[in-house]
Design a protein around this motif. Structure first.
Motif, PDB file in Angstrom:
ATOM      1  N   LEU A  64       0.817  -1.224   0.000  1.00  0.00           N
ATOM      2  CA  LEU A  64       0.000   0.000   0.000  1.00  0.00           C
ATOM      3  C   LEU A  64       0.850   1.274   0.000  1.00  0.00           C
ATOM      4  O   LEU A  64       0.547   2.212  -0.749  1.00  0.00           O
ATOM      5  CB  LEU A  64      -0.975  -0.014   1.177  1.00  0.00           C
ATOM      6  CG  LEU A  64      -2.072  -1.085   1.110  1.00  0.00           C
ATOM      7  CD1 LEU A  64      -2.941  -1.041   2.368  1.00  0.00           C
ATOM      8  CD2 LEU A  64      -2.934  -0.904  -0.135  1.00  0.00           C
ATOM      9  N   PRO A  65       1.923   1.350   0.808  1.00  0.00           N
ATOM     10  CA  PRO A  65       2.767   2.547   0.716  1.00  0.00           C
ATOM     11  C   PRO A  65       3.391   2.746  -0.665  1.00  0.00           C
ATOM     12  O   PRO A  65       3.486   3.878  -1.145  1.00  0.00           O
ATOM     13  CB  PRO A  65       3.843   2.298   1.786  1.00  0.00           C
ATOM     14  CG  PRO A  65       3.185   1.397   2.774  1.00  0.00           C
ATOM     15  CD  PRO A  65       2.313   0.499   1.952  1.00  0.00           C
ATOM     16  N   ILE A  66       3.823   1.656  -1.296  1.00  0.00           N
ATOM     17  CA  ILE A  66       4.405   1.779  -2.637  1.00  0.00           C
ATOM     18  C   ILE A  66       3.351   2.280  -3.621  1.00  0.00           C
ATOM     19  O   ILE A  66       3.626   3.150  -4.461  1.00  0.00           O
ATOM     20  CB  ILE A  66       4.995   0.433  -3.097  1.00  0.00           C
ATOM     21  CG1 ILE A  66       6.261   0.114  -2.292  1.00  0.00           C
ATOM     22  CG2 ILE A  66       5.315   0.466  -4.590  1.00  0.00           C
ATOM     23  CD1 ILE A  66       6.867  -1.236  -2.615  1.00  0.00           C
ATOM     24  N   GLY A  67       2.141   1.725  -3.540  1.00  0.00           N
ATOM     25  CA  GLY A  67       1.071   2.176  -4.426  1.00  0.00           C
ATOM     26  C   GLY A  67       0.752   3.645  -4.238  1.00  0.00           C
ATOM     27  O   GLY A  67       0.603   4.398  -5.215  1.00  0.00           O
ATOM     28  N   ASP A  68       0.637   4.084  -2.981  1.00  0.00           N
ATOM     29  CA  ASP A  68       0.360   5.498  -2.707  1.00  0.00           C
ATOM     30  C   ASP A  68       1.499   6.386  -3.182  1.00  0.00           C
ATOM     31  O   ASP A  68       1.278   7.494  -3.688  1.00  0.00           O
ATOM     32  CB  ASP A  68       0.121   5.709  -1.212  1.00  0.00           C
ATOM     33  CG  ASP A  68      -1.207   5.139  -0.744  1.00  0.00           C
ATOM     34  OD1 ASP A  68      -2.110   4.975  -1.589  1.00  0.00           O
ATOM     35  OD2 ASP A  68      -1.339   4.844   0.461  1.00  0.00           O
ATOM     36  N   ARG A  69       2.713   5.904  -3.016  1.00  0.00           N
ATOM     37  CA  ARG A  69       3.888   6.679  -3.424  1.00  0.00           C
ATOM     38  C   ARG A  69       3.906   6.885  -4.947  1.00  0.00           C
ATOM     39  O   ARG A  69       4.127   7.998  -5.435  1.00  0.00           O
ATOM     40  CB  ARG A  69       5.136   5.930  -2.983  1.00  0.00           C
ATOM     41  CG  ARG A  69       6.439   6.435  -3.556  1.00  0.00           C
ATOM     42  CD  ARG A  69       6.947   7.659  -2.875  1.00  0.00           C
ATOM     43  NE  ARG A  69       8.375   7.795  -3.077  1.00  0.00           N
ATOM     44  CZ  ARG A  69       9.124   8.744  -2.558  1.00  0.00           C
ATOM     45  NH1 ARG A  69       8.568   9.654  -1.801  1.00  0.00           N
ATOM     46  NH2 ARG A  69      10.409   8.796  -2.792  1.00  0.00           N
ATOM     47  N   ILE A  70       3.664   5.814  -5.698  1.00  0.00           N
ATOM     48  CA  ILE A  70       3.657   5.918  -7.160  1.00  0.00           C
ATOM     49  C   ILE A  70       2.536   6.844  -7.622  1.00  0.00           C
ATOM     50  O   ILE A  70       2.711   7.646  -8.545  1.00  0.00           O
ATOM     51  CB  ILE A  70       3.523   4.530  -7.801  1.00  0.00           C
ATOM     52  CG1 ILE A  70       4.792   3.709  -7.531  1.00  0.00           C
ATOM     53  CG2 ILE A  70       3.288   4.630  -9.308  1.00  0.00           C
ATOM     54  CD1 ILE A  70       4.714   2.277  -8.023  1.00  0.00           C
ATOM     55  N   ALA A  71       1.375   6.749  -6.972  1.00  0.00           N
ATOM     56  CA  ALA A  71       0.257   7.626  -7.331  1.00  0.00           C
ATOM     57  C   ALA A  71       0.621   9.088  -7.081  1.00  0.00           C
ATOM     58  O   ALA A  71       0.318   9.968  -7.906  1.00  0.00           O
ATOM     59  CB  ALA A  71      -0.985   7.248  -6.536  1.00  0.00           C
TER      60      ALA A  71
END
Length: 255
Positions: free
Chosen positions: A201-208
């Motif tokens: 989830l942190p990686i997904g939020d970061r990429i977004a």
């Protein structure tokens, strides 16, 4: 480079390690190959199954950028566009071909080359907007892939726990081993929750977030390049772009 993702992950896992140490537990009891293989392997597998191979490859390619977090500074971009506007007023739009060959920003290079080639303003805006939309769409799809992994992981962890508990129930005739076996069974659930909230989830939020910042940068470049093509006065161009740039407009008003 913005190392916030790396810093956050280190602090998160460090907090977990501190808790384990304070409770007198053994870190090795959580590093069990079987539940970790199930959680990470099956999570990635179902993530690929729920998307396409091209989506998965695109998400993997986005991963290094998520850790680097490199984004262009709005003020630096504005200063560069003002310089280009000043040069265009002095030497004409054809002179921008040299600037196009010297810039490291592929989006700005494309805009300046089209201006030098005499592309119509409306056609150039349409072209640049389509490129921005395509870049944003790809980035959000990569973010969506990792967020999907974050949704799958806890459930897969529960599946691993159920499988392990089924095995434990087969050995009820050995009460001495029940405690350790049940504890081991819950490691899969732990890794499911841990991987979802500490990694995917942190990686997904970061990429977004990085995708949004890149789209804002490209929009700033587009508006600046089109203003240069229209012959905008450099000082007014700088003020307009500072009003458009996220954060800079508010800072200017506060000053």
């Amino acid at each position: 480079m913005d190392p916030s993702l790396l810093i956050g992950l280190v602090l998160a896992f460090g907090s977990l390690y501190a808790m384990i140490t304070m409770e007198g537990a053994n870190v090795g009891a959580l590093l069990l190959p079987a539940p970790m293989a199930l959680v990470f392997g099956a999570t990635i597998a179902v993530g690929i199954a729920g998307a396409t191979l091209s989506d998965a490859f695109r998400a993997v390619k986005a991963l290094p950028r998520a850790f680097r977090g490199k984004t262009a500074k709005p003020q630096g971009t504005i200063d560069r566009l003002v310089e280009i506007a000043e040069k265009a007023r002095r030497e004409g739009l054809l002179s921008l071909e040299q600037d196009a060959s010297e810039t490291d920003d592929p989006f700005l290079r494309n805009a300046l080359q089209n201006i030098a080639d005499g592309t119509d303003g409306d056609e150039l805006r349409s072209l640049l907007e389509e490129e921005i939309a395509s870049k944003e769409r790809d980035g959000m799809q990569s973010a969506k892939f990792y967020k999907a992994l974050g949704g799958y992981a806890p459930t897969i962890g529960i599946i691993g726990t159920v499988v392990s508990l089924t095995h434990v129930l087969e050995k009820l005739d050995s009460p001495d081993t029940l405690g350790p076996s049940i504890a081991t069974a819950f490691v899969a659930t732990l890794w499911g929750l841990l991987s979802a909230n500490f990694i995917w989830l942190p990686i997904g939020d970061r990429i977004a977030r990085l995708t949004t910042l890149e789209a804002e940068h490209m929009t700033l470049v587009m508006e600046g390049a089109l203003a240069v093509q229209a012959g905008s006065q450099p000082r007014l161009l700088g003020e307009r772009l500072r009003a458009i740039a996220p954060g800079l407009g508010q800072q200017q008003e506060a000053a």
